[in-house]
Enzyme design. Structure first.
Site, PDB file in Angstrom:
ATOM      1  CG  ASP A   8     -61.495  -6.324 -10.457  1.00 17.92           C
ATOM      2  OD1 ASP A   8     -61.925  -5.717  -9.812  1.00 17.92           O
ATOM      3  OD2 ASP A   8     -61.336  -7.818 -10.364  1.00 17.92           O
ATOM      4  N   GLY A  66     -62.810  -7.808  -6.315  1.00 11.28           N
ATOM      5  CA  GLY A  66     -64.172  -8.160  -5.559  1.00 11.28           C
ATOM      6  C   GLY A  66     -64.049  -8.485  -3.960  1.00 11.28           C
ATOM      7  CB  THR A  67     -62.270 -11.240  -2.657  1.00 10.66           C
ATOM      8  OG1 THR A  67     -60.864 -11.444  -3.477  1.00 10.66           O
ATOM      9  CG2 THR A  67     -63.405 -11.977  -2.833  1.00 10.66           C
ATOM     10  N   GLY A  68     -60.249  -8.268  -2.726  1.00 10.53           N
ATOM     11  CA  GLY A  68     -59.036  -7.926  -2.381  1.00 10.53           C
ATOM     12  C   GLY A  68     -58.090  -8.775  -2.311  1.00 10.53           C
ATOM     13  CG  ASN A  99     -47.248  -6.394   8.836  1.00 10.48           C
ATOM     14  OD1 ASN A  99     -48.447  -6.164   8.983  1.00 10.48           O
ATOM     15  ND2 ASN A  99     -46.515  -7.231   9.029  1.00 10.48           N
ATOM     16  CG  HIS A 133     -42.282  -3.808  14.164  1.00 16.05           C
ATOM     17  ND1 HIS A 133     -43.051  -5.093  14.457  1.00 16.05           N
ATOM     18  CD2 HIS A 133     -42.827  -3.003  15.168  1.00 16.05           C
ATOM     19  CE1 HIS A 133     -43.739  -4.862  15.768  1.00 16.05           C
ATOM     20  NE2 HIS A 133     -43.563  -3.705  16.079  1.00 16.05           N
ATOM     21  NE  ARG A 136     -40.457  -9.451  14.870  1.00 15.06           N
ATOM     22  CZ  ARG A 136     -40.870  -9.195  16.005  1.00 15.06           C
ATOM     23  NH1 ARG A 136     -42.097  -8.184  16.055  1.00 15.06           N
ATOM     24  NH2 ARG A 136     -40.476  -9.711  17.187  1.00 15.06           N
TER      25      ARG A 136
HETATM   26  C1  RB5 Z   1     -63.897 -10.902 -10.321  1.00 18.40           C
HETATM   27  O1  RB5 Z   1     -65.142 -11.714 -10.499  1.00 18.40           O
HETATM   28  C2  RB5 Z   1     -63.087 -11.474  -9.021  1.00 18.40           C
HETATM   29  O2  RB5 Z   1     -62.558 -12.549  -9.170  1.00 18.40           O
HETATM   30  C3  RB5 Z   1     -61.852 -10.484  -8.685  1.00 18.40           C
HETATM   31  O3  RB5 Z   1     -62.418  -9.101  -8.342  1.00 18.40           O
HETATM   32  C4  RB5 Z   1     -61.350 -10.656  -7.433  1.00 18.40           C
HETATM   33  O4  RB5 Z   1     -62.242 -10.865  -6.296  1.00 18.40           O
HETATM   34  C5  RB5 Z   1     -60.394 -11.695  -7.589  1.00 18.40           C
HETATM   35  O5  RB5 Z   1     -59.560 -11.915  -6.387  1.00 18.40           O
END
Ligand code: RB5
Length: 157
Positions: A8, A66-68, A99, A133, A136
């Site tokens: 994104d 942003g966070t994954g 996994n 594995h 699983r």
């Molecule tokens: C975008 O601001 C942010 O929410 C997106 O990149 C992501 O981190 C969501 O999980």
């Protein structure tokens, strides 16, 4: 090896970095976007990459937001996908070895380009160990096949 890439707006710059890294190593890349920092919705890209991997049109997927977290939640809704968010090389390695993850999710706001390069390398060079594995991973996939309604009935029993 062919890698499907997606991001994104928050993950765009890191995705571009990863694309350059893979191209320099001769890895075929299919970039599903996004192609700028203009605000977009991460599930659209998770779905595109997830479907490409599930259809075996790519060997693995790499998704960056942003966070994954949002990317991993979304990609894991695509049947056949085992997406793992990794922040450490150990997690990237185990996601493959134990996994059999087929999509790696990274957070551009928590992982810098140098660490992302290490995570991508570790993920792509590690083979699934199968053996115990496999059983699983088969159980993960049977949860998917069973479907959420069926699962709910069993939990309520
Ligand atoms: C975008 O601001 C942010 O929410 C997106 O990149 C992501 O981190 C969501 O999980």
């Amino acid at each position: 090896m062919k890698i499907a890439l997606g991001a994104d707006h928050a993950g765009f710059e890191l995705k571009e970095n990863i694309k350059r890294l893979l191209a320099a190593e001769g890895v075929q890349v299919d970039d599903q976007g996004t192609h700028s920092t203009e605000s977009v919705d991460y599930p659209d890209f998770a779905r595109a990459v997830g479907e490409e991997v599930a259809r075996r049109q790519a060997d693995f997927g790499i998704l960056v937001c942003g966070t994954g977290v949002g990317m991993s939640m979304s990609a894991n809704k695509v049947p056949g996908i085992r997406a793992a968010k990794a922040d450490t090389e150990y997690e990237a390695e185990m996601a493959r070895a134990h996994n059999d993850a087929n999509v790696l999710c990274l957070g551009a706001r928590v992982t810098d380009a140098a660490m992302a390069a290490k995570l991508v390398r570790k993920f792509l060079e590690t083979r699934f160990e199968a053996g115990r594995h496999q059983r699983r991973v088969d159980k993960i996939m049977s949860i998917e096949r069973q479907g959420i309604d069926d699962l709910r009935l069993k939990v309520d029993d």
